[in-house]
Design an enzyme around this catalytic site. Structure first.
Site, PDB file in Angstrom:
ATOM      1  N   ASP A  60       0.873  -1.183   0.000  1.00 13.11           N
ATOM      2  CA  ASP A  60       0.000   0.000   0.000  1.00 13.11           C
ATOM      3  C   ASP A  60       0.907   1.230   0.000  1.00 13.11           C
ATOM      4  OD1 ASP A  60      -2.330   1.620   0.198  1.00 13.11           O
ATOM      5  OD2 ASP A  60      -2.250   1.628   2.386  1.00 13.11           O
TER       6      ASP A  60
ATOM      7  N   TYR B 150      -1.127   8.338  -2.665  1.00  9.94           N
ATOM      8  CA  TYR B 150      -1.329   7.944  -4.060  1.00  9.94           C
ATOM      9  C   TYR B 150      -2.524   8.662  -4.682  1.00  9.94           C
ATOM     10  CZ  TYR B 150       1.982   3.994  -4.249  1.00  9.94           C
ATOM     11  OH  TYR B 150       3.102   3.211  -4.287  1.00  9.94           O
TER      12      TYR B 150
ATOM     13  N   CYS C 289     -11.143   2.749  -0.133  1.00 14.07           N
ATOM     14  CA  CYS C 289      -9.732   3.039   0.113  1.00 14.07           C
ATOM     15  C   CYS C 289      -9.389   2.235   1.349  1.00 14.07           C
ATOM     16  CB  CYS C 289      -9.526   4.533   0.366  1.00 14.07           C
ATOM     17  SG  CYS C 289      -7.881   4.925   1.007  1.00 14.07           S
ATOM     18  N   THR C 290      -8.294   1.499   1.292  1.00 12.59           N
ATOM     19  CA  THR C 290      -7.992   0.593   2.404  1.00 12.59           C
ATOM     20  C   THR C 290      -7.677   1.339   3.705  1.00 12.59           C
ATOM     21  OG1 THR C 290      -5.726   0.413   1.577  1.00 12.59           O
ATOM     22  CG2 THR C 290      -7.282  -1.339   0.966  1.00 12.59           C
TER      23      THR C 290
ATOM     24  N   CYS D 156      -4.459  -1.749  -1.827  1.00  8.13           N
ATOM     25  CA  CYS D 156      -4.679  -0.323  -2.074  1.00  8.13           C
ATOM     26  C   CYS D 156      -5.607  -0.213  -3.280  1.00  8.13           C
ATOM     27  CB  CYS D 156      -3.336   0.335  -2.377  1.00  8.13           C
ATOM     28  SG  CYS D 156      -3.455   2.034  -2.939  1.00  8.13           S
ATOM     29  N   ASN D 157      -6.748   0.427  -3.087  1.00 11.34           N
ATOM     30  CA  ASN D 157      -7.686   0.574  -4.211  1.00 11.34           C
ATOM     31  C   ASN D 157      -7.122   1.453  -5.314  1.00 11.34           C
ATOM     32  OD1 ASN D 157     -10.664  -0.448  -3.415  1.00 11.34           O
ATOM     33  ND2 ASN D 157      -9.573   0.240  -1.611  1.00 11.34           N
ATOM     34  N   THR D 158      -6.421   2.517  -4.930  1.00 12.24           N
ATOM     35  CA  THR D 158      -5.908   3.447  -5.936  1.00 12.24           C
ATOM     36  C   THR D 158      -4.921   2.714  -6.850  1.00 12.24           C
ATOM     37  OG1 THR D 158      -6.051   5.151  -4.228  1.00 12.24           O
ATOM     38  CG2 THR D 158      -4.886   5.733  -6.244  1.00 12.24           C
TER      39      THR D 158
HETATM   40  N1  DGL Z   1      -4.802   3.109   0.752  1.00 15.05           N
HETATM   41  C1  DGL Z   1      -4.926   3.633  -0.553  1.00 15.05           C
HETATM   42  C2  DGL Z   1      -6.190   3.161  -1.262  1.00 15.05           C
HETATM   43  O1  DGL Z   1      -6.704   2.119  -0.915  1.00 15.05           O
HETATM   44  C3  DGL Z   1      -4.553   5.026  -0.916  1.00 15.05           C
HETATM   45  C4  DGL Z   1      -4.225   6.105   0.016  1.00 15.05           C
HETATM   46  C5  DGL Z   1      -3.411   7.187  -0.666  1.00 15.05           C
HETATM   47  O2  DGL Z   1      -2.188   6.989  -0.732  1.00 15.05           O
HETATM   48  O3  DGL Z   1      -3.965   8.186  -1.146  1.00 15.05           O
HETATM   49  O4  DGL Z   1      -6.666   3.766  -2.168  1.00 15.05           O
END
Ligand code: DGL
Length: 268
Positions: free
Chosen positions: A14, A46, A192-193, A78-80
């Site tokens: 992540d 991210y 978002c995780t 991480c979804n992004t």
């Molecule tokens: N944890 C990340 C996600 O699931 C992103 C957080 C970030 O870096 O903006 O999207």
């Protein structure tokens, strides 16, 4: 492919500490799995990066991590990174890769009012991938989206034992609620995780009639399925966390990671 050695780890990747929300349920299913938790602090957040930057950065960094730790499987927790770079990572690396996608399908099955919210990073909520999931699984429903960088900062602060800005929680919820149809929203996808780390705060802000869901349990089951029949150490081994180096975000205290079975912090 050869059967992995019992000590071959699973990598969770992540930008920061959000992936711990996927690691938690995975450890519950695979308690002796060796873990490497990787956080790209030099790239955090991210959600503010361009698609091009992430499509290049994530496979390159995962490539270095795979070379160094020789995992049996990598989880992009991480979804992004998943919605942008999953295809690039799978093309570049020769091992099973599990991604994280917004739980729009179960949310659409759960809603009674037909209005669901998707709370993610700014980068995730603009992805065509989210359009696709909405068209496939939430046809005829209203899917509201909002990108909230403040919740990423808040989740990182909470794990370090620092104060969370209550305005960030309120802004995230009103970003959905104040959209047309938002007053009827009864399910919010935490896409978002990082956000399940703020579940209690978010639940208090959305109220008791709106449910929050995320995909972590499903991802844990997928990891267990993909590693079924493989050998694991007889007893739990201490996990490692590895952070990309940056002066801006020093790694958190080990005590914040210890509940997730992590016993050492490294930097790259
Ligand atoms: N944890 C990340 C996600 O699931 C992103 C957080 C970030 O870096 O903006 O999207």
């Amino acid at each position: 492919m050869h059967a992995p050695a019992p000590d071959a780890p699973i990598i969770f990747f992540d930008s920061g500490l959000g992936g711990l929300t996927v690691l938690g349920p995975t450890r519950a299913l695979l308690p002796t799995a060796p873990i490497v938790y990787a956080a790209d602090y030099a790239g955090l957040p991210y959600g503010k990066k361009s698609d091009e930057e992430l499509a290049a950065r994530v496979p390159a960094l995962l490539g270095r991590l795979v070379e160094r730790y020789q995992p049996r499987l990598a989880v992009i927790a991480c979804n992004t990174a998943s919605t942008i770079a999953l295809g690039h990572v799978r093309a570049a690396l020769d091992l099973p890769i599990v991604g994280t996608v917004p739980a729009i399908k179960p949310a659409a099955e759960m809603t009674k009012t037909g209005v669901i919210g998707v709370l993610g990073t700014e980068a995730t909520v603009r992805q065509p991938y989210v359009d696709d999931l909405s068209a496939r699984f939430a046809d005829g429903k209203t899917v509201l989206r909002h990108g909230s960088p403040g919740l990423v900062t808040g989740a990182e602060a909470k794990l370090r034992g620092e104060r969370i800005d209550p305005a960030a929680i309120a802004r995230a919820v009103s970003g959905l609620r104040d959209q047309p149809g938002g007053e009827a929203m009864d399910v919010v996808v935490l896409a978002c995780t990082h956000f399940p780390l703020l579940r209690d705060e978010l639940q208090a802000a959305v109220g008791p009639n709106t449910r929050l869901i995320d995909g972590a349990e499903g991802i844990a089951r997928r990891i267990a399925h993909l590693t079924e029949g493989q050998h694991w150490p007889a007893q739990a081994v201490p996990g490692i966390a590895v952070f990309t180096r940056t002066a801006e975000h020093p790694p958190p205290p080990l005590a914040a990671l210890a509940p997730y079975g992590i016993a050492a912090i490294e930097t790259i």
